[in-house]
Design a protein around this motif. Structure first.
Motif, PDB file in Angstrom:
ATOM      1  N   MET A   1       0.848  -1.169   0.000  1.00 42.99           N
ATOM      2  CA  MET A   1       0.000   0.000   0.000  1.00 42.99           C
ATOM      3  C   MET A   1       0.892   1.230   0.000  1.00 42.99           C
ATOM      4  N   ALA A   2       0.679   2.116  -0.912  1.00 42.96           N
ATOM      5  CA  ALA A   2       1.464   3.351  -0.990  1.00 42.96           C
ATOM      6  C   ALA A   2       0.759   4.443  -0.196  1.00 42.96           C
ATOM      7  N   ASP A   3       1.513   5.142   0.625  1.00 40.60           N
ATOM      8  CA  ASP A   3       0.965   6.248   1.404  1.00 40.60           C
ATOM      9  C   ASP A   3       1.424   7.536   0.763  1.00 40.60           C
TER      10      ASP A   3
ATOM     11  N   ASN B   1      -8.080   4.237  -2.520  1.00 35.52           N
ATOM     12  CA  ASN B   1      -8.487   3.932  -3.885  1.00 35.52           C
ATOM     13  C   ASN B   1      -7.703   2.704  -4.309  1.00 35.52           C
ATOM     14  N   GLY B   2      -8.333   1.550  -4.267  1.00 42.24           N
ATOM     15  CA  GLY B   2      -7.620   0.313  -4.598  1.00 42.24           C
ATOM     16  C   GLY B   2      -6.520   0.050  -3.584  1.00 42.24           C
TER      17      GLY B   2
ATOM     18  N   TYR C   1      -3.802  13.219  -6.238  1.00 41.26           N
ATOM     19  CA  TYR C   1      -4.396  11.887  -6.122  1.00 41.26           C
ATOM     20  C   TYR C   1      -5.893  11.944  -5.861  1.00 41.26           C
ATOM     21  N   LEU C   2      -6.323  12.741  -4.887  1.00 41.38           N
ATOM     22  CA  LEU C   2      -7.746  12.770  -4.573  1.00 41.38           C
ATOM     23  C   LEU C   2      -8.552  13.296  -5.760  1.00 41.38           C
ATOM     24  N   ASN C   3      -8.070  14.317  -6.420  1.00 41.28           N
ATOM     25  CA  ASN C   3      -8.749  14.857  -7.590  1.00 41.28           C
ATOM     26  C   ASN C   3      -8.894  13.789  -8.680  1.00 41.28           C
ATOM     27  N   THR C   4      -7.827  13.070  -8.955  1.00 43.34           N
ATOM     28  CA  THR C   4      -7.840  12.018  -9.970  1.00 43.34           C
ATOM     29  C   THR C   4      -8.756  10.868  -9.573  1.00 43.34           C
TER      30      THR C   4
ATOM     31  N   GLY D   1     -14.897   8.103  -9.668  1.00 41.99           N
ATOM     32  CA  GLY D   1     -16.039   7.712  -8.841  1.00 41.99           C
ATOM     33  C   GLY D   1     -15.724   7.835  -7.365  1.00 41.99           C
ATOM     34  N   SER D   2     -16.260   6.933  -6.576  1.00 38.66           N
ATOM     35  CA  SER D   2     -16.118   6.974  -5.123  1.00 38.66           C
ATOM     36  C   SER D   2     -14.738   6.528  -4.662  1.00 38.66           C
TER      37      SER D   2
END
Length: 144
Positions: free
Chosen positions: A1-3, A15-16, A76-79, A84-85
């Protein structure tokens, strides 16, 4: 998991396999449970027990401690939201225990209700501390 922002924090936006983790001063949530109540003439009042149920989460005064992290947060959040969610989890213990926002589930598919927050640089000159005023998320799918 990438932070992409913090390595350990309270608000997890997932996201995934990727996660944005953010520190925040205050987190509130509401478990919305809306039924229908009908009132008719003659004192006839009916409660229809078919509920709309969802969670609204409000995170306030989020802290980010570098320009790179605020760029990553926005990027990241924008993309992710364009697709979607995202999944929201709220960490309640250092050991990684998560809050059950509806009393049962810890993972909630959600979308931002308004914006990515008002961002303020709170240090002078070369300082790199930022705050994000408020994020409001609303549940969009089935919790798990």
């Amino acid at each position: 998991m990438a932070d992409h922002v913090e390595s350990d924090a309270w608000l997890h936006i997932i996201n995934g396999a990727d996660t944005i983790r953010l520190y925040c001063e205050k987190v509130k949530w509401k478990l919305m449970k809306k039924g229908r109540i009908k009132h008719f003439d003659g004192g006839i009042n009916l409660g229809i027990p078919v509920f709309k149920q969802y969670v609204v989460l409000i995170a306030e005064k989020l802290w980010v401690d570098s320009n790179t992290k605020i760029d990553n947060y926005l990027n990241y959040l924008n993309t992710w939201l364009d697709s979607g969610s995202v999944t929201i989890k709220l960490q309640r213990k250092v050991a990684g225990t998560f809050q059950k926002l509806d009393g049962v589930n810890t993972s909630f598919p959600m979308m931002l209700k308004n914006s990515l927050g008002e961002i303020e640089k709170i240090t002078f000159a070369d300082g790199e501390f930022y705050t994000i005023s408020k994020l409001i998320f609303e549940q969009t799918g089935v919790a798990s």
